[in-house]
Enzyme design. Structure first.
Site, PDB file in Angstrom:
ATOM      1  CG  ASP A   8      25.772 -35.116  10.000  1.00 59.88           C
ATOM      2  OD1 ASP A   8      25.957 -34.023  10.607  1.00 59.88           O
ATOM      3  OD2 ASP A   8      24.961 -35.224   9.059  1.00 59.88           O
ATOM      4  CG  HIS A   9      29.169 -34.270   6.877  1.00 58.53           C
ATOM      5  ND1 HIS A   9      28.407 -35.423   6.927  1.00 58.53           N
ATOM      6  CD2 HIS A   9      28.651 -33.513   5.877  1.00 58.53           C
ATOM      7  CE1 HIS A   9      27.465 -35.351   5.990  1.00 58.53           C
ATOM      8  NE2 HIS A   9      27.588 -34.210   5.345  1.00 58.53           N
ATOM      9  CB  CYS A  65      22.778 -33.833  11.602  1.00 58.78           C
ATOM     10  SG  CYS A  65      20.983 -33.668  11.601  1.00 58.78           S
ATOM     11  CB  THR A  67      18.081 -30.080   9.653  1.00 59.08           C
ATOM     12  OG1 THR A  67      18.112 -31.520   9.635  1.00 59.08           O
ATOM     13  CG2 THR A  67      18.316 -29.547   8.242  1.00 59.08           C
ATOM     14  N   GLY A  68      19.389 -31.161  12.458  1.00 55.23           N
ATOM     15  CA  GLY A  68      18.959 -31.840  13.694  1.00 55.23           C
ATOM     16  C   GLY A  68      17.871 -32.866  13.434  1.00 55.23           C
ATOM     17  CG  HIS A  98       5.770 -30.876  30.339  1.00 62.08           C
ATOM     18  ND1 HIS A  98       4.717 -30.148  29.815  1.00 62.08           N
ATOM     19  CD2 HIS A  98       6.034 -30.318  31.551  1.00 62.08           C
ATOM     20  CE1 HIS A  98       4.364 -29.203  30.665  1.00 62.08           C
ATOM     21  NE2 HIS A  98       5.162 -29.273  31.733  1.00 62.08           N
ATOM     22  CG  HIS A 134       4.277 -34.196  33.170  1.00 59.70           C
ATOM     23  ND1 HIS A 134       3.715 -33.643  32.035  1.00 59.70           N
ATOM     24  CD2 HIS A 134       4.317 -33.206  34.092  1.00 59.70           C
ATOM     25  CE1 HIS A 134       3.439 -32.378  32.264  1.00 59.70           C
ATOM     26  NE2 HIS A 134       3.788 -32.083  33.505  1.00 59.70           N
TER      27      HIS A 134
END
Ligand code: RB5
Length: 152
Positions: A8-9, A65, A67-68, A98, A134
């Site tokens: 995003d921006h 973004c 914050t992610g 994993h 896993h």
């Protein structure tokens, strides 16, 4: 290996750095937007990458973004996507080894681009270890998706 990348921006500048890194390294990628710092909605761009990876057009995805967090939450709504929000290299490696993560999410407002590129490098340079435990756990994640999937 073919990668899909979007932001995003709030993650646009970090995406630009990541794309520069891909070009320098000769990594095959497609930029699914956004293409400026004008305000957009992060779920649209996370969805673009998630659908492209889940549909098999790309091996792995990178979403950014501020914050992610928004892009990771959004991407993880798409069946088959295991998006990992990673702000350190250890997590990025573990996410592949994993969890068989197929998308990495990063926050431009959380870490600098130097560290972000190291994290992307760790993610791309690691492989799912597979094997008993896993694989069993990843299969259980798929089972949760199936349990809650709605018929369209
Ligand atoms: C946009 O201002 C910001 O909310 C977004 O980039 C992201 O951080 C959301 O999780």
């Amino acid at each position: 290996m073919r990668l899909a990348v979007a932001s995003d921006h709030g993650g646009f500048r970090l995406k630009t750095e990541i794309i520069k890194f891909f070009r320098e390294k000769g990594i095959d990628f497609e930029d699914l937007g956004t293409y400026s710092e004008d305000s957009v909605d992060y779920p649209d761009y996370a969805l673009a990458v998630a659908e492209a990876v889940a549909g098999g057009r790309f091996d792995l995805g990178v979403v950014c973004c501020g914050t992610g967090i928004g892009v990771s939450i959004s991407a993880n709504k798409v069946p088959g996507i295991r998006a990992a929000l990673c702000h350190d290299t250890f997590s990025a490696r573990m996410a592949r080894e994993h969890n068989d993560a197929n998308v990495i999410a990063l926050g431009q407002r959380v870490i600098g681009s130097g560290l972000a590129l190291e994290i992307v490098r760790a993610f791309l340079g690691s492989k799912f270890q597979g094997g008993g435990r896993h694989s069993r756990r990843v299969e259980k994640i798929c089972g949760i998706e199936q349990k809650y999937s709605k018929k369209n």
